[in-house]
Design a protein around this motif. Structure first.
Motif, PDB file in Angstrom:
ATOM      1  N   GLU A   1       1.055  -1.173   0.294  1.00 18.75           N
ATOM      2  CA  GLU A   1       0.269  -0.146  -0.214  1.00 18.75           C
ATOM      3  C   GLU A   1       0.960   1.316  -0.252  1.00 18.75           C
ATOM      4  OE1 GLU A   1      -2.242  -0.322   3.445  1.00 18.75           O
ATOM      5  OE2 GLU A   1      -3.932  -1.680   2.029  1.00 18.75           O
TER       6      GLU A   1
ATOM      7  N   ASN B   1       1.743   1.890  -3.334  1.00 15.99           N
ATOM      8  CA  ASN B   1       1.523   2.251  -4.542  1.00 15.99           C
ATOM      9  C   ASN B   1       0.828   3.770  -4.066  1.00 15.99           C
ATOM     10  OD1 ASN B   1       0.571  -0.055  -5.668  1.00 15.99           O
ATOM     11  ND2 ASN B   1      -0.521  -0.894  -4.458  1.00 15.99           N
ATOM     12  N   THR B   2       0.436   4.401  -2.591  1.00 16.63           N
ATOM     13  CA  THR B   2       0.932   5.843  -1.907  1.00 16.63           C
ATOM     14  C   THR B   2       1.825   6.128  -2.947  1.00 16.63           C
ATOM     15  OG1 THR B   2      -0.592   4.828  -0.591  1.00 16.63           O
ATOM     16  CG2 THR B   2       0.447   7.043  -1.041  1.00 16.63           C
ATOM     17  N   THR B   3       3.035   6.297  -3.376  1.00 18.41           N
ATOM     18  CA  THR B   3       4.634   6.594  -2.939  1.00 18.41           C
ATOM     19  C   THR B   3       3.998   6.664  -4.963  1.00 18.41           C
ATOM     20  OG1 THR B   3       5.173   5.795  -1.338  1.00 18.41           O
ATOM     21  CG2 THR B   3       6.830   6.821  -2.866  1.00 18.41           C
ATOM     22  N   THR B   4       3.990   5.569  -5.359  1.00 20.94           N
ATOM     23  CA  THR B   4       3.844   5.824  -6.962  1.00 20.94           C
ATOM     24  C   THR B   4       2.631   6.612  -7.527  1.00 20.94           C
ATOM     25  OG1 THR B   4       4.256   3.251  -7.284  1.00 20.94           O
ATOM     26  CG2 THR B   4       3.575   4.259  -9.048  1.00 20.94           C
ATOM     27  N   THR B   5       1.232   6.798  -6.755  1.00 20.55           N
ATOM     28  CA  THR B   5       0.551   7.394  -7.186  1.00 20.55           C
ATOM     29  C   THR B   5       0.896   8.757  -7.191  1.00 20.55           C
ATOM     30  OG1 THR B   5      -1.217   6.099  -6.724  1.00 20.55           O
ATOM     31  CG2 THR B   5      -1.705   8.531  -6.617  1.00 20.55           C
ATOM     32  N   ARG B   6       1.215   9.539  -6.097  1.00 17.87           N
ATOM     33  CA  ARG B   6       1.914  11.274  -4.947  1.00 17.87           C
ATOM     34  C   ARG B   6       2.878  11.380  -6.307  1.00 17.87           C
ATOM     35  NH1 ARG B   6       4.524   9.544  -1.108  1.00 17.87           N
ATOM     36  NH2 ARG B   6       1.836   9.829   0.264  1.00 17.87           N
ATOM     37  N   ARG B   7       3.514  10.482  -7.079  1.00 17.05           N
ATOM     38  CA  ARG B   7       4.868  10.397  -8.049  1.00 17.05           C
ATOM     39  C   ARG B   7       4.309  10.864  -9.667  1.00 17.05           C
ATOM     40  NH1 ARG B   7       9.572   5.591  -6.628  1.00 17.05           N
ATOM     41  NH2 ARG B   7      10.377   6.938  -4.835  1.00 17.05           N
ATOM     42  N   PHE B   8       3.352  10.135  -9.516  1.00 26.79           N
ATOM     43  CA  PHE B   8       2.652   9.730 -10.686  1.00 26.79           C
ATOM     44  C   PHE B   8       1.542  11.791 -10.927  1.00 26.79           C
ATOM     45  CE2 PHE B   8      -1.487   9.660 -12.982  1.00 26.79           C
ATOM     46  CZ  PHE B   8      -1.209   9.550 -14.666  1.00 26.79           C
ATOM     47  N   ARG B   9       0.457  11.929  -9.504  1.00 28.63           N
ATOM     48  CA  ARG B   9       0.143  13.205  -9.897  1.00 28.63           C
ATOM     49  C   ARG B   9       1.670  14.487  -9.334  1.00 28.63           C
ATOM     50  NH1 ARG B   9      -3.789  12.040  -4.758  1.00 28.63           N
ATOM     51  NH2 ARG B   9      -5.759  10.977  -5.930  1.00 28.63           N
TER      52      ARG B   9
END
Length: 403
Positions: free
Chosen positions: A5, A8-16
């Motif tokens: 989790e 995934n949170t880190t990946t989502t933050r980087r994408f944003r």
């Protein structure tokens, strides 16, 4: 589970964050695409008197960069193929910044023309590249991103028009300093795009981003020529208003400051149309309704000016019409194509031919004014161009071309 989790949170933050950076870069680049042209109009009379030039020569200050935008737009495809969209946009920003900054040192008419030429080449390259950039990064959100792109462009125009005369007063009455100030937006945008260009280059070198094919200009496509004609008529109307609206208002007895404020109102009114009309076109899929509606607004505003209706009131339909027309013109070639490379080629062709045709608008207005000493006949000619534009809009229709 928690580790997954967290990942995934880190990946989502980087994408944003990456998405935010891309949108920021788009906005910063777009802000640079109009001030080198629009900042001139409120100061046109002062520039004419100081340099001792005629109306038709003064009109070249607007016509020349628009003509460059037509002649040099096709080169954006080659530069994109060699350096990628991001690297080519870096070059465009450098040209815009240098061309605009040189105005600080202008002491002759040829040098002033050269600054318009250099900034015009930069704008020419940036236009199709940004369209391709949108298609590349936002293939499913073209309407929204074109809205943001064109709104930032109009915002740059609005700010430059509104501040040209106040900056002149603030900088000791120097119109040269006032015009040169608009090199700063390029200086701000350049580091952002350098970072994007380096990141894109690294991705290509590592194989993360695959090489893409080069789409040729669609010169054998009838549909592309229709869009090119529409873009040309749209540009002729827009840049005629950009160059001569303020001088025409001054000829009615208004002061330079008042004429500049009315032109600022014209550009400010266009902002909501620029942002929301492409979204409405995408949502309701009735392109002809919005195209013709915007053209009728422009026609109403032009006739109001010639019938001596208050230019404050005439600026409202002019702003709504011009504000809505431009983003639709940008969106059409993107909407008609299936990938970023085709979008770049179609945009390059429509903007190349369109801006060459559009450059004749301000030039014709200047010639009419020199010949008659009045803007009335010139603005009736502009009304005729708007009617012709409506006919072309009907030919475009509501449906996209077949793949």
């Amino acid at each position: 589970m928690l580790t997954g989790e967290s990942h995934n949170t880190t990946t989502t933050r980087r994408f944003r964050m990456k998405l935010f950076y891309i949108v920021l870069a788009l906005i910063l680049a777009s802000l640079n695409l109009r001030p080198p042209i629009t900042s001139i109009s409120p100061l046109m009379s002062t520039i004419q008197n100081d340099l001792g030039i005629s109306g038709i020569t003064a009109s070249l200050l607007t016509t020349l960069p628009v003509l460059c935008m037509g002649l040099f737009a096709p080169f954006s495809v080659r530069l994109s193929r060699r350096w990628g969209n991001e690297g080519a946009i870096v070059l465009a920003l450098i040209l815009i910044g240098l061309g605009t900054g040189l105005r600080w040192f202008v002491d002759t008419t040829p040098l002033m023309m050269f600054t318009s030429f250099m900034s015009g080449v930069g704008i020419a390259l940036a236009g199709p590249l940004l369209s391709s950039f949108i298609k590349q990064h936002f293939p499913d959100r073209v309407a929204a991103m074109v809205g943001i792109y064109s709104t930032a462009m109009v915002a740059g125009a609005s700010i430059s028009v509104g501040l040209s005369v106040p900056l002149q007063h603030l900088l000791g009455g120097s119109w040269r300093s006032s015009l040169a100030v608009w090199a700063f937006p390029a200086a701000i945008a350049l580091p952002v795009w350098l970072r994007l260009a380096w990141s894109a280059h690294t991705d290509r070198q590592s194989g993360i981003t695959k090489s893409v094919f080069h789409a040729p200009l669609p010169v054998k496509n009838r549909r592309a020529w229709v869009l090119t004609l529409f873009f040309g008529l749209m540009a002729a109307i827009f840049y005629s208003l950009t160059a001569w609206l303020a001088p025409a208002i001054q000829s009615q007895g208004y002061s330079q400051e008042t004429a500049g404020n009315i032109q600022t109102l014209f550009t400010l009114i266009s902002l909501p149309s620029t942002l929301f009309i492409p979204m409405l076109v995408h949502r309701y899929q009735r392109r002809v309704f919005w195209l013709v509606g915007c053209a009728l607004m422009e026609l109403t505003g032009v006739l109001m000016l010639n019938l001596s209706v208050s230019p404050w009131l005439a600026a409202v339909p002019l702003g709504i019409g011009a504000g809505g027309m431009f983003p639709i013109a940008l969106m059409l070639p993107i909407d008609e194509t299936s990938n970023a490379q085709e979008a770049s080629s179609w945009s390059a062709m429509t903007q190349s031919g369109g801006y060459i045709l559009g450059a004749l608008g301000p030039l014709a207005m200047g010639w009419y004014y020199d010949a008659t000493g009045s803007f009335v006949q010139a603005f009736y000619g502009l009304a005729g161009i708007i009617v012709l534009q409506i006919i072309v809009q009907l030919a475009i229709g509501n449906k996209k071309s077949s793949p």
